[in-house]
Design an enzyme around this catalytic site. Structure first.
Site, PDB file in Angstrom:
ATOM      1  N   HIS A  39       0.811  -1.217   0.000  1.00 55.01           N
ATOM      2  CA  HIS A  39       0.000   0.000   0.000  1.00 55.01           C
ATOM      3  C   HIS A  39       0.852   1.278   0.000  1.00 55.01           C
ATOM      4  O   HIS A  39       0.740   2.140   0.847  1.00 55.01           O
ATOM      5  CB  HIS A  39      -1.106   0.014   1.070  1.00 55.01           C
TER       6      HIS A  39
ATOM      7  N   HIS B 215      -4.589  -9.506  14.755  1.00 55.59           N
ATOM      8  CA  HIS B 215      -4.705  -8.273  13.956  1.00 55.59           C
ATOM      9  C   HIS B 215      -5.527  -8.613  12.716  1.00 55.59           C
ATOM     10  O   HIS B 215      -5.282  -9.642  12.078  1.00 55.59           O
ATOM     11  CB  HIS B 215      -3.288  -7.828  13.589  1.00 55.59           C
TER      12      HIS B 215
ATOM     13  N   GLU C 104      -5.854  -6.841   9.872  1.00 57.73           N
ATOM     14  CA  GLU C 104      -5.454  -6.284   8.582  1.00 57.73           C
ATOM     15  C   GLU C 104      -5.227  -7.424   7.582  1.00 57.73           C
ATOM     16  O   GLU C 104      -4.699  -8.487   7.934  1.00 57.73           O
ATOM     17  CB  GLU C 104      -4.190  -5.414   8.726  1.00 57.73           C
TER      18      GLU C 104
ATOM     19  N   ASP D 298      -3.144  -8.290   5.342  1.00 55.38           N
ATOM     20  CA  ASP D 298      -1.861  -8.977   5.100  1.00 55.38           C
ATOM     21  C   ASP D 298      -1.669 -10.152   6.067  1.00 55.38           C
ATOM     22  O   ASP D 298      -0.835 -11.022   5.827  1.00 55.38           O
ATOM     23  CB  ASP D 298      -0.672  -8.014   5.163  1.00 55.38           C
TER      24      ASP D 298
ATOM     25  N   HIS E 217      -1.206  -1.230  15.283  1.00 60.36           N
ATOM     26  CA  HIS E 217      -1.537   0.094  14.812  1.00 60.36           C
ATOM     27  C   HIS E 217      -2.987   0.208  14.318  1.00 60.36           C
ATOM     28  O   HIS E 217      -3.337   1.222  13.687  1.00 60.36           O
ATOM     29  CB  HIS E 217      -0.575   0.518  13.668  1.00 60.36           C
TER      30      HIS E 217
ATOM     31  N   ASP F 130       2.420  -6.703  14.414  1.00 54.59           N
ATOM     32  CA  ASP F 130       3.249  -5.812  13.590  1.00 54.59           C
ATOM     33  C   ASP F 130       4.399  -5.154  14.374  1.00 54.59           C
ATOM     34  O   ASP F 130       5.419  -4.782  13.779  1.00 54.59           O
ATOM     35  CB  ASP F 130       2.386  -4.690  12.989  1.00 54.59           C
TER      36      ASP F 130
ATOM     37  N   TYR G 298      10.135   0.472   8.895  1.00 51.72           N
ATOM     38  CA  TYR G 298       8.801  -0.036   9.223  1.00 51.72           C
ATOM     39  C   TYR G 298       8.156   0.855  10.286  1.00 51.72           C
ATOM     40  O   TYR G 298       6.995   1.261  10.175  1.00 51.72           O
ATOM     41  CB  TYR G 298       8.898  -1.484   9.729  1.00 51.72           C
TER      42      TYR G 298
ATOM     43  N   HIS H 121       6.012  -9.810  10.872  1.00 53.23           N
ATOM     44  CA  HIS H 121       6.814  -9.575   9.665  1.00 53.23           C
ATOM     45  C   HIS H 121       8.296  -9.684  10.024  1.00 53.23           C
ATOM     46  O   HIS H 121       8.729  -9.162  11.059  1.00 53.23           O
ATOM     47  CB  HIS H 121       6.594  -8.163   9.114  1.00 53.23           C
TER      48      HIS H 121
HETATM   49 FE1  FEO Z   1      -0.947  -4.016  10.150  1.00 54.95          FE
HETATM   50 FE2  FEO Z   1       1.155  -6.292   8.925  1.00 54.95          FE
HETATM   51  O1  FEO Z   1      -0.471  -5.463   9.147  1.00 54.95           O
END
Ligand code: FEO
Length: 396
Positions: A23, A77, A79, A81, A144, A163, A191, A222
């Site tokens: 993104h 989370h 999100e 991903d 986040h 994250d 990051y 990640h």
């Molecule tokens: Fe906030 Fe890696 O997603």
């Protein structure tokens, strides 16, 4: 590939070697979506992966345990991903109960058809026994996203941090002590700057809460898992959450016929006389991801633009919009730029800066067509001002 965190706890995620756009975040070293499998009397998957890579996650899990033996899927989370593949995991693991907080369930319900899913809703302090090990949950709102959560296994001194402490870093190695730490810390800083800088206060609270935990390993969603350099990344976060500045001056600019570039160079010359680090950043040669990373630990910043159609140039507008959204704290700066006639880039930047978290140190510096010697002198003095202010900020 060594995927073992502890006996019975493995990484089962996906290494995304080729992704370069996340993104708009430029992932120049690729990425990973980390998922973990905990095998005990009960079996739990901690977090999933991006939707297209569900088959890899399921293959990694089924190499360890039959999918119908999975009891829990913890979603820290929502999100996409990470949670994009949750529908595929739920479909493939018919006995898995989705474990998440209330806000996460609502968010999952916005993205997916969750009818028919079994949920166990948890909140901070709740525990879930897997047998010899216990999952302990800590909600981390706005780290986040609102539904964000950590999962901790006290018996293993292991924190699944989602994250937080992550890096976009593709590797066939899973642990911090197996890779180039300079590269990993560079990616961790990038990051933080681009994904979580806006949420420094919330991260600070999380660091305080996590300080009470006995931690030997941090497994983010990640990048590499921290087992040797936990002190390094936690110390770095303590600095980043307050945007701790170095005595560093940035001059971020866009130019049309090099007048604004010459103005920026004069500011750099002045700052250099004061002995601080000073960097000239051309917005059309440096991506937003790297600019935000430079801003994180800069003390003072001059923003310059030539005038195009009585406005600042478009990439400078994009840069300012991006930086404004990240709300860097403790920074100061001013605007500059050239124009041929009428008002232009410098005035517009000045107005924009007044609506950001950046303190405006002085009125904009303007040049008509080319910076004449008097303006060059004014720019040099402004560069010295930025340098002195940078030292002052760093001494606070
Ligand atoms: Fe906030 Fe890696 O997603």
């Amino acid at each position: 590939m060594d995927t073992k965190l502890r006996d019975g706890i493995d990484w089962v995620g996906y290494v995304d070697w080729t992704v370069r756009d996340f993104h708009s975040y430029v992932t120049s070293r690729g990425a990973t979506y980390n998922s973990y499998l905990v095998q005990d009397e009960k079996i739990a998957i901690i977090d999933a992966v991006k939707a297209p890579y569900a088959e890899y996650l399921l293959k990694n899990v089924s190499a360890k345990v039959p999918l119908d033996k999975v009891d829990y899927l913890v979603v820290n989370h929502a999100e996409p991903d990470h949670a994009g593949s949750v529908p595929a995991v739920v479909a493939a693991c018919p006995n898995a109960v989705v474990v998440c907080d209330e806000k996460c369930k609502a968010t999952l319900g916005s993205y997916h058809d969750i009818s028919g899913w079994n949920f166990q809703i948890v909140k901070t302090g709740d525990t879930l026994s897997l047998g010899k090990r216990t999952l302990t949950f800590l909600e981390t709102p706005m780290v986040h996203w609102p539904e964000s959560m950590f999962t901790y296994i006290p018996e293993e001194k292991l924190l699944f941090s989602m994250d937080a402490f992550g890096q976009h870093f593709a590797s066939n190695k899973r642990f911090d002590d197996e890779v180039d730490m300079c590269a990993v810390m560079e990616e961790a800083k990038k990051y933080y700057a681009n994904i979580v800088m806006l949420y420094g206060k919330q991260i600070s609270k999380v660091l305080d809460a996590a300080a009470g935990l006995d931690i030997e390993m941090i497994a983010p969603s990640h990048g590499v898992i921290w087992r040797k350099n936990i002190g390094t990344i936690v110390e770095a976060y303590k600095n980043w959450v307050v945007c701790k500045a170095e005595p560093k001056v940035l001059v971020i600019y866009d130019s049309m016929w090099e007048s604004t570039k010459k103005m920026g160079e004069a500011i750099i010359a002045g700052a250099t006389e004061e002995g601080v680090e000073a960097k000239l950043i051309y917005v059309r040669a440096t991506g937003l991801t790297d600019i935000a990373t430079e801003v994180l630990d800069a003390a003072t910043i001059a923003f310059g633009s030539a005038t195009l159609n009585q406005s600042m140039m478009p990439m400078m507008a994009a840069t300012l919009t991006y930086i404004k959204g990240l709300k860097p704290t403790g920074k100061a700066g001013f605007a500059f730029g050239s124009s041929g006639w009428g008002k232009g880039g410098a005035e517009e930047i000045d107005e924009f800066l007044k609506g950001t978290s950046i303190e405006v140190l002085r009125e904009p510096i303007k040049a008509k067509w080319r910076p004449v010697p008097e303006v060059v002198e004014e720019l040099k003095e402004a560069g010295r001002l930025l340098a002195r202010k940078a030292k002052e900020i760093c001494s606070l």
